[in-house]
Design an enzyme around this catalytic site. Sequence first.
Site, PDB file in Angstrom:
ATOM      1  N   GLU A 147      -2.932   2.665  11.629  1.00  0.00           N
ATOM      2  CA  GLU A 147      -2.470   1.315  11.954  1.00  0.00           C
ATOM      3  C   GLU A 147      -1.270   1.332  12.899  1.00  0.00           C
ATOM      4  O   GLU A 147      -0.169   1.689  12.501  1.00  0.00           O
ATOM      5  CB  GLU A 147      -2.089   0.593  10.657  1.00  0.00           C
ATOM      6  CG  GLU A 147      -1.610  -0.816  10.891  1.00  0.00           C
ATOM      7  CD  GLU A 147      -0.756  -1.363   9.751  1.00  0.00           C
ATOM      8  OE1 GLU A 147      -0.555  -2.576   9.716  1.00  0.00           O
ATOM      9  OE2 GLU A 147      -0.279  -0.577   8.906  1.00  0.00           O
TER      10      GLU A 147
ATOM     11  N   ASP B 116      -1.860   3.823   6.825  1.00  0.00           N
ATOM     12  CA  ASP B 116      -1.059   2.615   6.834  1.00  0.00           C
ATOM     13  C   ASP B 116       0.227   2.869   7.626  1.00  0.00           C
ATOM     14  O   ASP B 116       0.783   3.968   7.575  1.00  0.00           O
ATOM     15  CB  ASP B 116      -0.736   2.250   5.380  1.00  0.00           C
ATOM     16  CG  ASP B 116       0.123   1.012   5.280  1.00  0.00           C
ATOM     17  OD1 ASP B 116      -0.340  -0.056   5.704  1.00  0.00           O
ATOM     18  OD2 ASP B 116       1.269   1.121   4.786  1.00  0.00           O
TER      19      ASP B 116
END
Length: 554
Positions: free
Chosen positions: A259, A235
């Site tokens: 990400e 993330d």
Amino acid sequence: MPLHLTFFWWATIGHVLFGVTPVGAANLTEWKPRSIYQTMTDRFARTDGSITAPCNTTEGLYCGGTWRGTIDQLDYIQGMGFDAVMISPIVENVAGRVDYGEAYHGYWPLNLQALNEHFGTHQDLLDLSDALHSRGMYLLMDTVINNMAYMTHGRDPATAIDYSVFTPFNNSDYFHSYCQVTDWNDFTNAQLCQTGDNQTALPDLYTEHQEVQDLLIDWAGTMIKTYSIDGLRIDAAKHVDSGFLHRFVEAVGVFTTGEVFQREIDIICKYQASYIQSMPNYPIYYAMLDAFTQGNTSSLALEVDLIKKACPDVTTLVSFSENHDVARTPSMNSDMALAKNILTFTLLFDGIPMIYQGQEQHLKSSGTPRNREALWLTKYDVESELYRLIATLNAIRRHAYEMGADYLDDETATIYRGGSELGFRKGVEGRQLIMVLSSQGSSQAKPYSVTLPSSYNAGVAVIDVLDCHNYTVSDTGELIVPMEKGEPHVFFPTSLMPGSGLCGWSKSNATLTELKTGSPPSESGVPPSLRIPIWWSRWFCWGVFLVLVTLVAG
Ligand SMILES: *[C@@H]1O[C@H](CO)[C@@H](O)[C@H](O)[C@H]1NC(C)=O
Ligand SMILES: *[C@@H]1O[C@H](CO)[C@@H](O)[C@H](O)[C@H]1NC(C)=O
Ligand SMILES: *[C@@H]1O[C@H](CO)[C@@H](O)[C@H](O)[C@H]1NC(C)=O
Ligand SMILES: *[C@@H]1O[C@H](CO)[C@@H](O)[C@H](O)[C@H]1NC(C)=O
Ligand SMILES: *[C@@H]1O[C@H](CO)[C@@H](O)[C@H](O)[C@H]1NC(C)=O
Ligand SMILES: *[C@@H]1O[C@H](CO)[C@@H](O)[C@H](O)[C@H]1NC(C)=O
Ligand SMILES: *[C@@H]1O[C@H](CO)[C@@H](O)[C@H](O)[C@H]1NC(C)=O
């Protein structure tokens, strides 16, 4: 004994006593053929199997989804042909609530050495991992390594955070001193400052520091071992120190996708060249929206071409069209035919596809937090149009690479672009897959046809796997595609369909050689070396060749 050691002991005891061999830790090569279904644990399935329990997404509270609930719905996921599942972050998060809710999503870590008990127990997570592996499926864990979280409820994060509550980072020395990200496009600023807001601060880990790095790497390694995790999503990878990102990916040794929420091809490709092999393919995601929600086909054709040239390897990126951070595509245009075109492109374009829970049910909500609907409220409808479409698309993708893994390495090329049509081909000559997509939607006024000047060789019989219609490429090499109601088309050579499980052909492990030589699939039980047609045809060809050579030479 610290909790993570307890976990480790349990895993070891299980291994010794029951001969459980932890699978897990798969690399990029092993992930490339996979197709991933993204769940958000709290919103996917409940232990009680309820399909009515209310869940108000704007309130943002825990709605009761669990790992055990996920185990009970693996048939639903596998029924669409997925062979990997991504679950939301697993660790204990901050308790309590702010104006916009609780930590149901898992992105507010408090204690890395305990699990989020809302989602279940250590045993539940082990069981989920086992259940996936026993089906031959992989487990991908979403992971937060950029920050911890602290509810400040409007107080100044510069002074309000009590760092001693965090495990193992129980001291402000483990963090960057407080600043708010002011320029999201300035990577230094974005990496040194916090991404949170004034209700929930996200204290930013000092990931340039060796000790922080080692603790995170050790932690990830323990999780991977304990729960036999096959891969990670990182993330907010863009907000992690890039040098550490690279070290982390190398150290954990499993497939990792990070990400980097950017549309710019050069940024994604620079990251791929320098730090991390796989990322969600945001540039293509945005271009896909241009095509199928704005009707701009030139953007997608262009970006497909550009990203191939700019990135070291576009086939290792993750292809997606919805996730928990972006508005659902039907919120931009709810037409069913457009949703089908989007799914077709997402699943058949280069890279590892990842479909976010609910896309198969044509959910229409806009951005966060509305896009975190409780899936149980859709009643897990396995008859829905998009559910069945996904099953077909996963099946033809699998079949295409079963004909040769080079299918996955071959990059998509644009072979046609009209005002509202796009044609793409992927795969090695002779067994390529061709998709013809439309941006018109189901309100398309009247049928017409598109002539693909290059597709397959003249005279080749192909089938549209979405409606099982047969086509033959003309003597001049043209494939004429009828365009109706904005529907997508997916073509594959008819001679290579046996074994696909589609359009009436049964599912079996047919190989390319068998299909080319006409011998039956391996289920006959005849060892490969004794398959007469292959050997016979080879000897026959050699015989003819030798006779010809002799004649010519003589
Ligand atoms: C990935 O793992 C497989 C199976 O363990 C192995 O054969 C292959 O060489 C590995 N690939 C890479 C690039 O490490
Ligand atoms: C959901 O919660 C919001 C905020 O509390 C409230 O305004 C809204 O009416 C609720 N919606 C439903 C359907 O209960
Ligand atoms: C918190 O942020 C919101 C929105 O950015 C702003 O309106 C509000 O004034 C801030 N509150 C405090 C106490 O800083
Ligand atoms: C932080 O945790 C370590 C290891 O558990 C402990 O020795 C230390 O006293 C803790 N520090 C604070 C400030 O709580
Ligand atoms: C379509 O997208 C391209 C590339 O992004 C852009 O240059 C062009 O202006 C767009 N066309 C329309 C009609 O919006
Ligand atoms: C399409 O072609 C295949 C293979 O020749 C044949 O088995 C099938 O019946 C045909 N389907 C239709 C709808 O004509
Ligand atoms: C294909 O092969 C795999 C592994 O050898 C086997 O588990 C599976 O049952 C086979 N599938 C079919 C349909 O024959």
